[in-house]
Design an enzyme around this catalytic site. Structure first.
Site, PDB file in Angstrom:
ATOM      1  N   GLU A   1       0.704  -1.386  -0.093  1.00  9.12           N
ATOM      2  CA  GLU A   1       0.185   0.049   0.055  1.00  9.12           C
ATOM      3  C   GLU A   1       0.831   1.234  -0.138  1.00  9.12           C
ATOM      4  OE1 GLU A   1      -2.813  -0.353  -0.719  1.00  9.12           O
ATOM      5  OE2 GLU A   1      -3.942  -1.881  -0.001  1.00  9.12           O
TER       6      GLU A   1
ATOM      7  N   HIS B   1      -2.306   2.320   8.379  1.00  7.37           N
ATOM      8  CA  HIS B   1      -3.426   1.614   7.684  1.00  7.37           C
ATOM      9  C   HIS B   1      -3.683   0.304   8.356  1.00  7.37           C
ATOM     10  CE1 HIS B   1      -5.816  -0.581   4.657  1.00  7.37           C
ATOM     11  NE2 HIS B   1      -4.913  -1.503   4.535  1.00  7.37           N
TER      12      HIS B   1
ATOM     13  N   HIS C   1      -6.746  -3.032   9.244  1.00  3.56           N
ATOM     14  CA  HIS C   1      -7.899  -3.822   9.041  1.00  3.56           C
ATOM     15  C   HIS C   1      -8.621  -3.965  10.674  1.00  3.56           C
ATOM     16  CE1 HIS C   1      -6.274  -5.801   5.018  1.00  3.56           C
ATOM     17  NE2 HIS C   1      -6.283  -4.781   5.053  1.00  3.56           N
TER      18      HIS C   1
ATOM     19  N   TYR D   1     -20.324  13.175  19.179  1.00  2.00           N
ATOM     20  CA  TYR D   1     -19.394  14.282  19.029  1.00  2.00           C
ATOM     21  C   TYR D   1     -18.110  14.178  18.495  1.00  2.00           C
ATOM     22  CZ  TYR D   1     -17.061  14.678  23.474  1.00  2.00           C
ATOM     23  OH  TYR D   1     -16.241  14.421  24.702  1.00  2.00           O
TER      24      TYR D   1
ATOM     25  N   HIS E   1     -12.514  -3.218   2.943  1.00  2.00           N
ATOM     26  CA  HIS E   1     -11.073  -3.282   2.913  1.00  2.00           C
ATOM     27  C   HIS E   1     -10.817  -3.000   4.442  1.00  2.00           C
ATOM     28  CE1 HIS E   1      -6.802  -2.365   1.236  1.00  2.00           C
ATOM     29  NE2 HIS E   1      -6.836  -2.925   2.385  1.00  2.00           N
TER      30      HIS E   1
ATOM     31  N   TYR F   1      -8.852  24.086  21.690  1.00  2.00           N
ATOM     32  CA  TYR F   1      -7.984  23.199  22.501  1.00  2.00           C
ATOM     33  C   TYR F   1      -6.579  23.202  21.923  1.00  2.00           C
ATOM     34  CZ  TYR F   1     -11.430  21.467  25.792  1.00  2.00           C
ATOM     35  OH  TYR F   1     -12.640  21.337  26.762  1.00  2.00           O
TER      36      TYR F   1
HETATM   37 ZN   LIG Z   1      -5.266  -3.490   3.817  1.00  4.67          ZN
END
Ligand SMILES: [Zn+2]
Length: 222
Positions: free
Chosen positions: A84, A103, A105, A124, A166, A219
């Site tokens: 990726e 990234h 899963h 929120y 994904h 903040y």
């Molecule tokens: Zn992936």
């Protein structure tokens, strides 16, 4: 590269390994499916393809330039970058404030992504990702340029996005902020997923979310 620069890179490599181990130990990811990167000068360091984090050392992290070409000067690493790497590269190029990207899963984000659902403003804290929803990018093949293009077209100004069928992606200014942000997004996905088992929860209004985003910005500034 200067001695100081090399030391800095070693520290980033160690930090990347530690963040990968922590991502799996915290339950945010399973096995080798997720990946993490951190900006390193004009390049970035990314976790390698198909190597369990527990078996990774700093030298296994892969340095790529913004064209995706390997930049390991000592050629000590023969590892291939995560498949990726394109979406990491493209996010760094599009978002100068992105210093580190994760990234994974993670289960609840992926459950919603498999239903092609975004996380709406049902709570929120959705504003933690910098907008009034956490969107879901349309499906594309893993590792493809199309997946990266769809992510960038969907994420907008936010710091987190689901990937249909994904998983999820998020980014932060610093490596240390990645796990807390990913944990918050996964928690929101879980709360929304569980609320859906009772009913579709009502949503906060645009004005209510704008007030939350304003408070978060205060903040940050203070
Ligand atoms: Zn992936």
């Amino acid at each position: 590269m200067t001695e100081q620069g090399e030391r800095g890179e070693q520290e980033l490599r160690r930090g990347l390994v530690a963040t990968g181990v922590s991502m799996n130990q915290s339950g945010l990811n399973q096995g080798t499916s997720g990946n993490i990167s951190v900006r390193c000068g004009r390049d970035f360091l990314i976790t390698p393809s198909a190597l369990p984090y527990e078996q990774c050392g700093p030298a296994d992290m892969v340095r790529l330039d913004m064209a995706g070409a390997p930049q390991d000067r000592r050629q000590s690493s023969s590892r291939r970058p995560s498949s990726e790497w394109r979406l990491h590269r493209d996010l760094y190029q599009a978002r100068p404030e992105a210093g580190a990207i994760l990234h994974s899963h993670s289960i609840w984000c992926t459950v919603l992504a498999c239903l092609e659902k975004e996380i709406p403003p049902f709570h929120y804290m959705v504003a933690v990702a910098g907008g009034d929803s956490i969107p879901c990018a349309p499906y594309a093949l893993f590792g493809s340029q199309e997946l990266s293009d769809r992510l960038l077209a969907t994420i907008g100004q936010r710091r987190a996005c689901l990937l249909a069928h994904h998983g999820m992606v998020c980014y932060a200014a610093e490596l240390e902020q990645l796990i807390p942000l990913a944990t918050e997004v996964e928690t929101l996905a879980r709360m929304y997923g569980q609320a859906l088992q009772i009913a579709e929860p009502p949503r906060l209004s645009r004005m209510e979310m704008a007030a939350v985003l304003g408070r978060f910005a205060d903040y940050k500034a203070s």
